[in-house]
Design a protein around this motif. Structure first.
Motif, PDB file in Angstrom:
ATOM      1  N   CYS A  96     -24.443 102.102   6.497  1.00  0.00           N
ATOM      2  CA  CYS A  96     -24.182 101.498   5.202  1.00  0.00           C
ATOM      3  C   CYS A  96     -25.473 100.963   4.602  1.00  0.00           C
ATOM      4  O   CYS A  96     -26.370 100.499   5.322  1.00  0.00           O
ATOM      5  N   SER A  97     -25.570 101.027   3.290  1.00  0.00           N
ATOM      6  CA  SER A  97     -26.745 100.515   2.593  1.00  0.00           C
ATOM      7  C   SER A  97     -26.779  98.993   2.658  1.00  0.00           C
ATOM      8  O   SER A  97     -25.777  98.339   2.976  1.00  0.00           O
ATOM      9  N   GLU A  98     -27.916  98.414   2.346  1.00  0.00           N
ATOM     10  CA  GLU A  98     -28.096  96.966   2.419  1.00  0.00           C
ATOM     11  C   GLU A  98     -27.128  96.223   1.509  1.00  0.00           C
ATOM     12  O   GLU A  98     -26.649  95.132   1.849  1.00  0.00           O
ATOM     13  N   ASP A  99     -26.824  96.793   0.348  1.00  0.00           N
ATOM     14  CA  ASP A  99     -25.929  96.102  -0.580  1.00  0.00           C
ATOM     15  C   ASP A  99     -24.449  96.357  -0.273  1.00  0.00           C
ATOM     16  O   ASP A  99     -23.566  95.844  -0.957  1.00  0.00           O
ATOM     17  N   GLY A 100     -24.185  97.157   0.759  1.00  0.00           N
ATOM     18  CA  GLY A 100     -22.810  97.401   1.166  1.00  0.00           C
ATOM     19  C   GLY A 100     -22.041  98.337   0.264  1.00  0.00           C
ATOM     20  O   GLY A 100     -20.828  98.509   0.438  1.00  0.00           O
ATOM     21  N   TRP A 103     -21.891 104.190   1.770  1.00  0.00           N
ATOM     22  CA  TRP A 103     -21.738 104.603   3.162  1.00  0.00           C
ATOM     23  C   TRP A 103     -22.113 106.077   3.256  1.00  0.00           C
ATOM     24  O   TRP A 103     -21.680 106.891   2.443  1.00  0.00           O
ATOM     25  N   PRO A 162     -18.193  96.005  -1.819  1.00  0.00           N
ATOM     26  CA  PRO A 162     -18.406  96.114  -0.384  1.00  0.00           C
ATOM     27  C   PRO A 162     -17.097  95.889   0.375  1.00  0.00           C
ATOM     28  O   PRO A 162     -16.305  95.012   0.024  1.00  0.00           O
ATOM     29  N   ASN A 164     -16.180  96.518   4.549  1.00  0.00           N
ATOM     30  CA  ASN A 164     -16.363  97.143   5.854  1.00  0.00           C
ATOM     31  C   ASN A 164     -15.057  97.582   6.490  1.00  0.00           C
ATOM     32  O   ASN A 164     -15.039  98.414   7.391  1.00  0.00           O
ATOM     33  N   ARG A 469     -21.878  92.765   6.424  1.00  0.00           N
ATOM     34  CA  ARG A 469     -22.607  94.018   6.684  1.00  0.00           C
ATOM     35  C   ARG A 469     -21.937  94.834   7.783  1.00  0.00           C
ATOM     36  O   ARG A 469     -21.963  96.060   7.756  1.00  0.00           O
ATOM     37  N   THR A 470     -21.362  94.171   8.772  1.00  0.00           N
ATOM     38  CA  THR A 470     -20.687  94.878   9.859  1.00  0.00           C
ATOM     39  C   THR A 470     -19.301  94.290  10.053  1.00  0.00           C
ATOM     40  O   THR A 470     -19.009  93.166   9.618  1.00  0.00           O
ATOM     41  N   GLU A 473     -19.417  91.009  11.949  1.00  0.00           N
ATOM     42  CA  GLU A 473     -19.836  89.860  11.158  1.00  0.00           C
ATOM     43  C   GLU A 473     -18.704  89.341  10.266  1.00  0.00           C
ATOM     44  O   GLU A 473     -18.790  88.222   9.735  1.00  0.00           O
TER      45      GLU A 473
END
Length: 541
Positions: A96-100, A103, A162, A164, A469-470, A473
């Protein structure tokens, strides 16, 4: 004989024989575990509701519908193991990219569909976009804006926001062929999964056969026959030797047929009661112009909701109603990594009575509570055709009567229940191997927020959970949405107490001796396809 396993044992009921006639499947060799050509075979019974009405079409409801399961006929990008960790299936890498918001999935290059065509990133994008844009799709990919193939093995998903939890849905979304998808796909599915559809006789059975071109380990079980039947017929199927694995319930679990053992699968199949948090007259507008009657003058009292959570003896209820085949439920996600210990409410009848008394609910001569002329009473709706929910509803009502709360169970059709879902408590069945239901039953705008509770801090924690992000988390945020001691907010009994959860129902089956059913991950709500998630690893001794 119409069902493939007809010769596996003597017929014990004329109803089964009638259901078998005319399906046109060749008789078997007669040995347990043997198919018509002597190959390994297993016969499993499921509830009639497990039969996919729209067929084996992931773009509609197969795999990722109300009762989630692995689609078997189709491959998925990823899957979950017995500990609910993500493992690769078609995907060999993803991130995934930093900004969520993006994918990227890289897929294997050796997967082929059963028509001989290779599976590419174009098929992945076609499937995802078909669900995103499909009005009848049951899989929730609303967080996805668009999927596009970057090259033959790379697919990129652009998100609206975003989320996850997307991974949990992708773990049960089967990939269909863009070149061979059409209106009759559900009846004639082409996939790249462990099994192929050999035959489907609506209302009776489905037969799956191992895919000889599957890219993974070859299935140990070559042929799978699924019979759709009611609970009593399922018992008869085991008694007659027709079925190798037959689903059953706690009320019939003591009637284990000779040559069988009781298979008990732990579940997150939760039974709980929604408690409207607003006063009567708080109507709810959803789905455009649709307006539902909402609110309840008794359950809108926080003291009543908390008293219900503390005053119910769940262990005694499970013994009486489920014969001990279950465990107390305190949330829609007990035992999951995102669950919160704060949801647990130990039985304390004295505390429940004190809560009611301090809130001004006074007992009359008949033992029933009232306040300012308003009886502490409400109707409790349950699905009329579900004997277990009926028994739970009446046991709950008996325990509430001892607290001075008058509960009137009302069996009704789902069509009638849906009309009352925001105004009256309803005995629901929920539970899945993902935090999606926790989000939707708790978030102020969630499709399952029947309690109609709204709190900005709770919403913020739920939004933060999805934006993490995950997946790992996200867990602390989900727990905080249930109860955050620092802000004293959440839906736990100590907080808003928006539900009273009763029991997690064990999934019970009669299992023929000599059959090795592979280790099961926790079963979600629904007594059906989740059992056979790993049927390719089952074997006969």
């Amino acid at each position: 004989m119409g069902i493939a396993a007809c010769a596996a044992g003597a017929w014990g009921a004329s109803a089964l024989l009638a259901g078998c006639a005319g399906a046109g499947v060749p008789a078997t060799s007669g040995a347990a575990g043997a198919g018509p050509n002597g190959e390994s075979q297993v016969v499993v019974t499921m509830t009639p509701s497990s039969e996919p009405a729209a067929g084996f079409n992931p773009l509609l409801g197969w795999g990722a519908g109300e009762h989630v399961h692995e689609p078997l006929i189709q491959s998925t990008l990823i899957a979950t193991d017995n500990d609910l960790n993500f493992v690769n299936d078609l995907a060999v890498d993803y991130g995934c990219s930093e900004d969520g918001l993006t994918w990227t999935f890289v897929i294997r290059d050796d997967a082929i569909f059963t028509d001989g065509m290779p599976l590419t990133a174009e098929d992945v994008a076609f499937t995802i976009n078909g669900i995103v844009n499909g009005e009848a799709a049951e899989a929730d990919l609303s967080c996805v804006r668009e999927a596009r193939a970057i090259d033959g093995v790379t697919c990129e998903l652009s998100l609206v926001r975003p989320n996850n939890a997307l991974l949990y849905t992708l773990a049960v979304v089967g990939i269909v062929p863009a070149h061979a998808y059409g209106p009759d796909y559900g009846e004639h599915p082409i996939g790249s999964g462990r099994y192929m559809l050999e035959q489907w006789d609506r209302g009776q059975q489905v037969i799956l056969r191992a895919n000889p071109d599957y890219y993974g380990d070859a299935p140990l079980m070559n042929r799978v026959v699924v019979l759709f039947m009611e609970e009593d017929a399922s018992l008869a199927a085991a008694q007659s030797g027709l079925a190798d694995v037959a689903y059953t319930s706690a009320s019939l679990a003591g009637a284990v047929p000779a040559g069988y053992a009781l298979l008990n699968c732990a579940s997150v199949d939760s039974r709980g009661i929604s408690l409207p948090c607003n006063p009567a007259g708080t109507d709810v507008a959803v789905e455009g112009d649709m307006v539902y009657e909402g609110g309840n003058d008794v359950t809108c009292d926080l003291s009543v909701r908390r008293a219900l959570n503390y005053g119910i003896d769940r262990i005694a209820m499970i013994e009486r109603v489920l014969g001990g085949f279950g465990r107390p439920a305190y949330s829609v996600s007990d035992g999951m990594p995102w669950s919160s210990e704060a949801m647990e409410a130990a039985t304390d009848v004295a505390a429940a009575e004190r809560l009611l008394d301090e809130a001004g609910w006074q007992r009359g001569g008949d033992g029933a509570c009232a306040r300012d002329g308003l009886p502490c009473a409400f109707d409790l709706y349950y699905a009329a055709g579900d004997s277990t929910r009926q028994a739970l509803a009446y046991d709950f009502a008996d325990q509430c009567a001892a607290l001075g709360i008058a509960v009137t169970p009302k069996g009704a059709s789902w069509d009638d229940i849906y009309l009352r879902q925001y105004a009256d408590p309803v005995l629901w069945g929920w539970g899945s191997n993902s935090p999606v239901e926790l989000f939707e039953l708790t978030y102020s705008e969630g499709w399952g927020n029947y309690a109609q509770y709204a709190d900005a801090a709770v919403d913020a924690n739920l939004e933060a959970a999805q934006a993490a992000r995950t997946v790992e988390e996200s867990y602390p945020f989900y727990r905080a949405a249930q109860w955050d001691a620092a802000t004293e907010t959440g839906v736990a009994p100590e907080g808003a107490a928006t539900w009273v959860w009763l029991a997690n129902v064990d999934h019970l089956y009669f299992e023929r001796e000599g059959l090795a059913v592979a280790e099961q991950k926790p079963h979600p709500h629904g007594h059906g396809w989740s059992l056979v998630n790993n049927i390719d690893r089952w074997s006969w001794s």
